[in-house]
Design an enzyme around this catalytic site. Structure first.
Site, PDB file in Angstrom:
ATOM      1  N   SER B 116       4.599  39.461  55.313  1.00  9.67           N
ATOM      2  CA  SER B 116       4.152  40.841  55.112  1.00  9.67           C
ATOM      3  C   SER B 116       2.645  40.951  54.877  1.00  9.67           C
ATOM      4  CB  SER B 116       4.912  41.482  53.947  1.00  9.67           C
ATOM      5  OG  SER B 116       4.638  40.794  52.763  1.00  9.67           O
ATOM      6  N   LYS B 153       2.383  42.441  48.273  1.00 11.33           N
ATOM      7  CA  LYS B 153       1.793  43.605  48.948  1.00 11.33           C
ATOM      8  C   LYS B 153       0.441  43.948  48.307  1.00 11.33           C
ATOM      9  CE  LYS B 153       5.339  45.154  51.591  1.00 11.33           C
ATOM     10  NZ  LYS B 153       6.239  44.052  51.372  1.00 11.33           N
TER      11      LYS B 153
END
Lengths: 435, 193
Positions: B116, B153
């Protein structure tokens, strides 16, 4: 109960005791966050629970319970092999955080320590309780584990206080409240009272630590000797035992114990386990620069009963080879054919510093020096290629041992980072989160 | 063909001896240590070690350099004479660990498995250094548990609250619905080749 306070001051001294809650299991939950909230126990490799997490304790699972018994009752139990490397790294960090507040920190064991906060209120512009709370919060935030803290006037009182509210509690006992606090403490909780002492004291009609502390000092001294007098003063708020910030000095004895999965009656195999323990014990002995003068061999039978023998070496030594004949002779006396054994233990006693070697007039100096060189060479090889790469021939019988789940290694040792080896890894704890 | 002399193993032997014994070996001891039969050979080797900066001569006696002892040399420890500017500069160096780790008690290693954050240069298999107990600032990369799911993230804040943005066009930003736990702030990425 009408009672008078032992003193009117609050904190003439401020001694703190910090105790990591379910330390091993909490560390496992910190590095494997998905295990939080689940009952976790460590000690898979031993077959006995070494540490139970708070969730497991809530199920009634205690330390020392055989794993199979705990699993039968609670199949949902998460059982992990002990990862002492990570526990030690966390322990070191916990003490480093304590040392941010005071240099006077005593590492009492891997998961508990004492700190002397006396006089620090002005430095931190905060009460002793606030300093303790900050220390606790730092540990919680940075290590993701909780600790119970006790704050009082002596080590004995601080230790009792930290046990008072577990987990994650903070208990401060001021000088003028000691007498109230001790009324809640049964005798057997007091640090230093074994069950014999407790029995003796109950015969005199004592129930709580308060009953003991309100007796005259001379009575405690006469009944329990010097230690009794010291504990009496500690419980009344006098710091008799000092905080020792030095690292624990050399050990008084070194012991190595290994349990094997299925109990075995195989003579060679059991002897091999014993010799392997002897090798490990001597490696540790040499690392501490010590020599041993006495060896004890203990075998544990299937029914957990133990038999053992102790003997003195003719001279203190640090060379494995010098001790092997004696260990084997002791083993031959202890071992009984046909009996099944589940563990072997070696204890090295009467340790002395390596430097004090005084040669004997009649000893075979040449041989002794050669054996010392052999041990050094073995250590050098094993340092390079891994522990026990070079070992005694008797240990070849270890191969007969079949692999079981107990041989499972902690993730840290099973999944090495590039550049790490079986013997040497980075001194930073690893988190095992899938991201 | 002349035999080439490898200095590093010899230096390692010397280091090991000094660590164990707490002193520099005598020439006689160096004979056995290095496996030589002549002290002249020892002398030659010491000359080479000196050239390479492993040892130095001080008042006619051998002394270890920081390269061999591994210790940071402090200016105050120089016994006589003025320290050379080169040595003075070395005092201000930090090692790689100090460079990467800001708070040693709160820093952990974590091996990344997801993709990610590839556009931020964090690939599966990379090792990240995570700092616990720090409040993240916007644009920090965080390891967080969002509604029971762990993820890595960018940490962003806007009028609607916390938003966790990936650095991969394949994924969308997420907003915690029930719970958000910050596991730590990412301070560095390590990738060995």
């Amino acid at each position: 109960m009408p009672s008078a306070p032992f003193m009117l001051e609050s904190f003439p001294r401020a001694i703190l005791h910090l105790d990591g809650d379910a330390f091993f299991a909490s560390v496992e939950q910190a590095v494997h966050p998905e295990l939080k909230g689940r009952p976790v126990v460590t000690g898979k490799e031993r077959g006995i629970i070494a540490c139970a997490s708070l969730e497991a304790k809530a199920l009634g699972i205690r330390r020392g319970v055989p794993l199979f018994a705990a699993r039968r009752r609670h199949p949902e139990l998460v059982v992990l092999p002990s990862d002492y490397e990570t526990y030690s790294l966390y322990s070191r960090r916990m003490f480093a955080i304590m040392r941010r507040y005071t240099p006077s920190v005593e590492e009492y064991s891997i998961d508990e320590g004492f700190a002397d906060l006396s006089g620090l209120r002005r430095v931190f512009h905060a009460s002793y309780q606030a300093i303790a709370r900050r220390m606790q919060a730092d540990i919680q935030k940075e290590l993701d584990i909780t600790a119970a803290v006790g704050l009082s006037l002596s080590k004995s009182l601080a230790k009792l206080a930290s046990k008072f509210r577990k987990p994650a509690g903070l208990t401060a006992v001021r000088g003028r409240h000691i007498h109230l606090f001790l009324q809640h403490i049964p005798l057997e909780k007091v640090w230093g009272f074994g069950h014999n002492t407790v029995h003796l004291l109950t015969r005199y009609g004592l129930k709580t630590a308060y009953d003991f502390a309100e007796r005259p000092a001379i009575w405690a001294q006469r009944l329990l000797g010097k230690i009794g007098g010291e504990l009496w003063r500690e419980l009344r708020g006098e710091a008799v035992y000092p905080i020792c910030p030095e690292e624990k000095s050399a050990p008084a004895s070194i012991s190595k114990c290994k349990t094997f999965t299925a109990p075995s009656a195989n003579r060679e195999f059991i002897a091999a386990m014993l010799i392997r323990n002897l090798e490990s014990a001597f490696i540790k002995l040499r690392r501490h620069r010590l020599r041993a003068r006495a060896i004890a061999v203990i075998l544990r039978e299937r029914d957990f009963s133990e038999t053992g023998l102790e003997a003195a070496l003719s001279r203190a030594t640090a060379a494995t080879h010098e001790a092997v004949p004696l260990a084997k002779a002791l083993f031959a006396r202890v071992f009984q054919d046909g009996k099944e054994y589940r563990a072997t233990t070696i204890i090295l006693g009467k340790l002395e510093p390596d430097e004090l070697a005084q040669p004997d007039l009649f000893e075979d100096r040449l041989r002794i020096d050669k054996l010392a060189q052999v041990s050094q060479a073995v250590d050098a090889v094993n340092e390079r290629f891994g522990k026990h790469t070079l070992s005694l021939g008797s240990c070849l019988f270890l191969e007969r041992h079949r692999q079981t789940e107990r041989d499972e290694r902690p993730v840290r040792k099973a999944a090495l980072l590039p550049g790490e080896t079986r013997r040497r890894r980075l001194a930073i704890p690893r988190l095992f989160i899938k991201v | 063909m002349p035999k080439t002399l490898k200095l590093q193993p010899k230096a390692a032997l010397l280091r090991r001896f000094c660590r164990l014994e707490g002193r520099i070996p005598s020439y006689t001891e160096m004979l056995t240590l290095f496996g030589y039969r002549s002290k002249n050979a020892v002398h030659g080797l010491l000359g080479r070690l000196q050239q390479a900066g492993y040892i130095r001569k001080h008042k006619g006696k051998l002394a270890l350099t920081a390269r061999l002892s591994g210790a940071v040399k402090l200016l105050g420890a120089v016994p006589a004479g003025f320290p050379s500017p080169a040595e003075e500069e070395l005092v201000d160096t930090i090692n790689l660990e100090e460079f990467l780790v800001r708070r040693p008690e709160a820093t952990y290693l974590l091996t990344v498995s997801g993709d990610s954050m590839v556009e931020a240069g964090i690939y599966p298999g990379d090792i990240i250094l995570v700092e616990k107990g720090t409040t993240p600032k916007p644009h920090d990369i965080v390891v967080a548990q969002v509604d029971d799911e762990w993820t890595i993230k960018y940490f962003e804040q806007d009028a609607q609250g916390v938003r966790l943005a990936p650095a991969n066009a394949k994924y969308k930003a997420i907003r915690p619905k029930r719970s958000l736990t910050i596991g730590g702030v990412v301070r560095a990425v390590i990738r060995k080749y």
